[in-house]
Design a protein around this motif. Structure first.
Motif, mmCIF file in Angstrom:
data_model
loop_
_atom_site.group_PDB
_atom_site.id
_atom_site.type_symbol
_atom_site.label_atom_id
_atom_site.label_comp_id
_atom_site.label_asym_id
_atom_site.label_seq_id
_atom_site.Cartn_x
_atom_site.Cartn_y
_atom_site.Cartn_z
ATOM 1 N N ARG A 18 0.865 -0.848 -0.113
ATOM 2 C CA ARG A 18 0.085 0.094 0.109
ATOM 3 C C ARG A 18 1.109 1.137 -0.012
ATOM 4 O O ARG A 18 0.467 1.845 -0.362
ATOM 5 C CB ARG A 18 -0.839 -0.524 1.231
ATOM 6 C CG ARG A 18 -1.786 1.294 1.669
ATOM 7 C CD ARG A 18 -2.444 1.092 2.806
ATOM 8 N NE ARG A 18 -4.237 -0.087 2.176
ATOM 9 C CZ ARG A 18 -4.760 1.172 1.502
ATOM 10 N NH1 ARG A 18 -4.912 2.034 1.452
ATOM 11 N NH2 ARG A 18 -5.477 -0.059 0.621
ATOM 12 N N HIS A 19 1.848 0.988 0.432
ATOM 13 C CA HIS A 19 2.170 2.730 0.887
ATOM 14 C C HIS A 19 3.508 2.517 -0.089
ATOM 15 O O HIS A 19 4.645 3.905 -0.448
ATOM 16 C CB HIS A 19 2.985 2.334 2.467
ATOM 17 C CG HIS A 19 2.324 2.680 3.374
ATOM 18 N ND1 HIS A 19 0.662 3.301 3.826
ATOM 19 C CD2 HIS A 19 2.242 1.385 4.831
ATOM 20 C CE1 HIS A 19 0.330 2.802 4.714
ATOM 21 N NE2 HIS A 19 1.338 1.743 5.126
ATOM 22 N N ALA A 20 3.702 1.877 -0.752
ATOM 23 C CA ALA A 20 5.395 1.995 -1.624
ATOM 24 C C ALA A 20 5.177 2.436 -2.654
ATOM 25 O O ALA A 20 3.919 2.230 -3.588
ATOM 26 C CB ALA A 20 5.797 0.564 -1.758
ATOM 27 N N GLU A 21 5.917 2.876 -3.193
ATOM 28 C CA GLU A 21 5.654 3.861 -4.832
ATOM 29 C C GLU A 21 5.429 2.840 -5.936
ATOM 30 O O GLU A 21 4.397 2.973 -7.163
ATOM 31 C CB GLU A 21 6.761 4.992 -5.065
ATOM 32 C CG GLU A 21 6.730 6.367 -4.383
ATOM 33 C CD GLU A 21 7.305 5.575 -3.001
ATOM 34 O OE1 GLU A 21 8.096 5.260 -3.112
ATOM 35 O OE2 GLU A 21 6.399 6.731 -2.040
ATOM 36 N N ARG A 33 4.555 -8.730 -5.183
ATOM 37 C CA ARG A 33 4.536 -10.073 -4.902
ATOM 38 C C ARG A 33 5.204 -10.815 -5.769
ATOM 39 O O ARG A 33 3.735 -11.370 -7.180
ATOM 40 C CB ARG A 33 3.706 -10.612 -3.943
ATOM 41 C CG ARG A 33 3.509 -12.151 -3.708
ATOM 42 C CD ARG A 33 2.216 -12.340 -2.754
ATOM 43 N NE ARG A 33 2.376 -11.758 -1.312
ATOM 44 C CZ ARG A 33 1.623 -11.555 -0.976
ATOM 45 N NH1 ARG A 33 0.058 -11.227 -2.254
ATOM 46 N NH2 ARG A 33 1.577 -9.975 -0.251
ATOM 47 N N THR A 37 9.649 -4.711 -3.451
ATOM 48 C CA THR A 37 8.789 -2.789 -2.977
ATOM 49 C C THR A 37 10.214 -1.629 -3.462
ATOM 50 O O THR A 37 11.242 -1.987 -3.494
ATOM 51 C CB THR A 37 8.545 -2.874 -1.685
ATOM 52 O OG1 THR A 37 9.749 -2.498 -1.114
ATOM 53 C CG2 THR A 37 7.318 -2.963 -1.038
ATOM 54 N N SER A 55 11.296 1.763 -3.045
ATOM 55 C CA SER A 55 10.942 3.598 -2.448
ATOM 56 C C SER A 55 11.980 3.852 -2.917
ATOM 57 O O SER A 55 12.593 4.918 -2.851
ATOM 58 C CB SER A 55 11.127 2.672 -1.161
ATOM 59 O OG SER A 55 10.392 1.983 0.006
#
Lengths: 243, 243, 243, 243, 243, 243
Positions: free
Chosen positions: F27-30, F34, F45, F47
């Motif tokens: 959800r939070h990563a640019e 998976r 991920t 970042s």
């Protein structure tokens, strides 16, 4: 309720986030689950080993311990990897000690024999309440691991004496609210983590005033919400273990 | 009370140990005291530095932080020196975070300006309740350090908003008892650390069931004792600062 | 003596600071003392353990070792805590190795049997000469610990072969002076630490030119002062052990 | 001299081992040499950098510092690699501090300007006296590095104020002997390292009784030998720098 | 060949640098050599110990492992000492794992019995190709150490099954070239390390595109050069062991 | 094919495991995905941070780097947590360096401007080929992160120059086989990791003989399989990014 007192998430003061516990997600672990509390997502695995730490050797008792971690990008801003920094933060150690104590409180360690179960709680996504989700999920992983040992005839009965779960509560503009998400946690006047048993007992309370001290009255309000919240968590745990 | 329920120290359930706070013991520190709670003895120093950690730079606020240590032979059995081991234990980090939070709860950090006060709490002799003694003593050291800054005209008023002190309570054979010493702490069913303010507010509660979960009723009994115990500590602090 | 050559402390060149050795201050340790040399204050404890390091196992000999530390605010400016930094400085290691060697030089290790005594020397206030004070105090703690073992019938006689004490000397404007305090140590042309025995022998000399090299003549002047200074320290040790 | 008092190496009490200093062996370094004292062999390099440590910034002075290491199989039995262990031993730190101090004692740091020279002394083969060989060789490397800076017109004159060299002496069956090899060092009653200047001054003395305390008379005997031994080392340094 | 395609060193594409292997240079080691590939110079020692790591205990097999280091001033610019930094870099660990694997590939570990040989490869001067030189030299040190064990009757035959050596190749302006020095390595489009056996087998290939991906055709060109280069290295090894 | 040569997984020599790439899971990563290769499961991920490491500052170029980790119970037997051990293993560092190099090989770093993308590859379940899966998945995460920057108008075009993916191959009883799982990897005679580009170029080859050296002919067989395997991976990447 006026707009002014509406908590950031818009939930009712006593509303828990959606709880989802998916058991058996880790192929290699003796017990495991993935627990979601709203957006917070924690992978819990239980690993069984047929020996105990030095201080317990020869006493015929088992040991339950925990480790906690957070993937670097579980958070809004990437956090430095603790393995790269070369040490676990004080916060990490504090949390993993809490998880271990909480699970041991409902385990008959004599019934385990000389065996160690390590609970690994790794946060995949963080949105507040990760330590509470970790405790609630770790109980499921531990239960499944003990069942695995019973199926393997390593244990004749499940050493768990009951359920344990945890939830955070906080004061939002003077009103006790249940199950803080990250935005709420950052803005709360006080927040408290409650670890409670299925039988209604208190295992641990960690209550902290963030801005200004709070009263005994508030403390009781938070505890009442925690009891209500954990009731739902106990049901989710039961469902997850197929009871 | 029958012999059977007598607590190990022989004290009445609500009896605090003798408290002694000796201010100004560290020649070089801006503020300091040696606090004794029975046999437990902690040296608290406050060190003032005219700058703040990176995350506060340019915000016009101050910072209060704490470090905690235990001399190797403060305990019955010599403990390994953390400097020699190359890291602070989880317990040490947990305690120093608690001390820092507790003092910040009664400090007006804006009134400090860009200044950091570091509270070093070093246990010379340990007999239970070291973290609570550290908090109670650190408040005295901090108060004296702020007074020192006022005398030096670095501060125009004391940024402390009130007093803060801490005491541990526990359940002994079902009875709440005040201010556990080491022997009692090892044998208690539950123990709880309370950080309270002079104005009657709760700053932090850390309550842990050692053996079996406890009830809300017990929790309230422990809190009542803590209020009584901290009243005596607040008086001792006042005396130490010459108020 | 003209004003010009007056040493910073104003003491006569051969004047020792006031020495105070308070035995038995650490409740849990087998032997202990607090030693003050002027403002310098060191807590020395001796901890006895019934085993030896690996390299001595099975040889029927004992071991005496030392650890040294300084409380963060023992100094004018707060020093970073070595436990927090994660390692002991080179200076710390150098000093604790010196303390251990000095004490072993007057100990009959065969008479100890397989036993280790660890001397912890923790500086509470630093004003120069901390390593020397640590050695002088550690001898008292060690003596008391061996007496404790004799009282417990673990040892039949005291394995100490004699006394050992240490003092620093330095060159101030070309004149040898005894027992440097911090201000003097910072300004001296040369400083030397002498570890001497009660029988007049040399255990260790560490002499260092700070500014420019010094002569053999100066070296002999420093040694003469050290003999005079340790004579007073041996008397203080005798008094502390109640001999 | 009877057989009984013959020192292990068979050398006369005042005989130095063969000294060989080969300058310029490290292709990339501003100054370097390989020094052999009998079987002991140390590679010394001097690395020049146009900046100084924080505590000297803006003071217009230079800095000279040293690091010391030993290849794992420089010794009879392989030693664990310090890089693999993750820390330098107390012995290593003690030695590199000594080397740095010794070289700074003969350097006019103001004449360097804001420049750092790091002396790396790596022991290729160890047979006693490695710290002394390192000091003697480091002086050559430093001299060559300063000459390199003069050739590059970074310095207008050589900041070295004179020569410095080091040698160890010891007591063998009560007789002072010069320049101990490993077998002698292990068996000596006392050993002492002397750092002396070409002008006859003492920079550092580190004398240690291994078995039993020694006398002032012995100390003077050791110092006399050291003066004789360093005279030969000063000549070897002169030859190495082509003076 | 036009000027344009001339490689930085001016060598022909298939020209190896001068190889020199000097055996027996480390007095204390069971086997050793100093290997030079042009300016690159590596000291390789083999240390024999009569026990194996835990995971091999009781299996009747031996172990061969390697450690790699670089003296701080082996390079143009001084590198920080890994022992001082407190950890080995990823590059160091990668290289020492490669050296160990390469030597184990030609060792009959059952023929060793329970014995460990540690190969220490320390770079005295670096000018490209240090890991390859380390492998080639380590084989000589290992061979000599096994011969030492045979002379001591610890081994009845040499457990080495054949020779192993390594060389780097690279693409320079599209042309495969052999044995890169530092300047070439920095400028190459691709570089590859080949570990090959005397019998013509491949033990390890590590090929990396520095700038842009390369083709299978190029890969085969690099491998052909490596075979040619290692042929010369095998001859140099033979000469060094006096075969 | 006879039973004897059947590879442990029962797959045909050139059969890849089922590949699944689920984009956008963090959800939070640019950017994130998976990736599953059979049972192996890696969370990748990307970042984005608006600054570059020191060595690139002011050069107008970007940086792409990677970190790799494995959850403690990703494996059959629980592995110790690297954060708890206080350091990353050599294997971890080797892998994360490989991932970083591989992605940089297809990135136009000038087109990034001064920006860093950190790729975190965390193994949730390990069954062989985790580093290859990490590279293949990291490309998807990086692509999505660059698209995110384009949507935010931080970048005007995607700096990726093409695709990169990785697969392992090995020799099983003399036969080259594609995409080893854990059981196969443990039993293979040789294994090789290939990092190839969508345009058919080689970015990296790491080939290692496990048991005995292999031939050039085998090497070519492994490379042919790798080309075939990565073709399928490139298609899966395309699908994941919705191209």
């Amino acid at each position: 309720m006026t707009d002014d007192t509406l908590r950031p998430s818009g939930r009712a003061p006593d509303a828990l986030r959606t709880v989802l516990i998916e058991p058996g997600v880790a192929r290699h672990a003796e017990g495991s689950c993935r627990i979601r509390m709203g957006l917070t997502e924690v992978l819990c695995t239980a690993s069984v080993e047929g020996r105990v730490p030095g201080f317990l050797r020869g006493k015929g008792e088992g040991w339950v311990t925990a480790e906690y971690g957070m993937l670097p990008r579980a958070t809004h801003k990437r956090g430095e990897r603790e393995a790269a920094k070369g040490k676990q933060s004080g916060r990490t150690q504090e949390i993993q000690r809490l998880i271990g104590r909480s699970l041991r409180a409902v385990t008959d360690r004599k019934a385990m024999g000389e065996m160690t179960v390590t609970l690994d709680c790794d946060v995949l996504t963080a949105d507040g309440g990760t330590r509470c989700a970790a405790i609630t999920g770790a109980w499921v992983a531990l239960h499944l691991a003990f069942e695995h040992c019973m199926a393997k005839r390593v244990l004749s009965r499940n050493p768990l004496l009951g359920q344990v779960a945890a939830v955070s509560c906080g004061l939002w503009r003077g009103v006790p609210v249940l199950d803080l998400d990250y935005a709420e946690d950052s803005a709360a006047q006080a927040d408290a983590n409650f670890v409670l048993t299925g039988a209604g007992g208190i295992v641990e309370i960690q209550a902290t005033a963030e801005a200004e001290p709070f009263s005994e009255h508030h403390m009781l309000g938070l505890l009442a919400l925690a009891k209500q919240g954990t009731a739902a968590l106990f049901a989710a745990q039961q469902e997850a273990i197929g009871a």
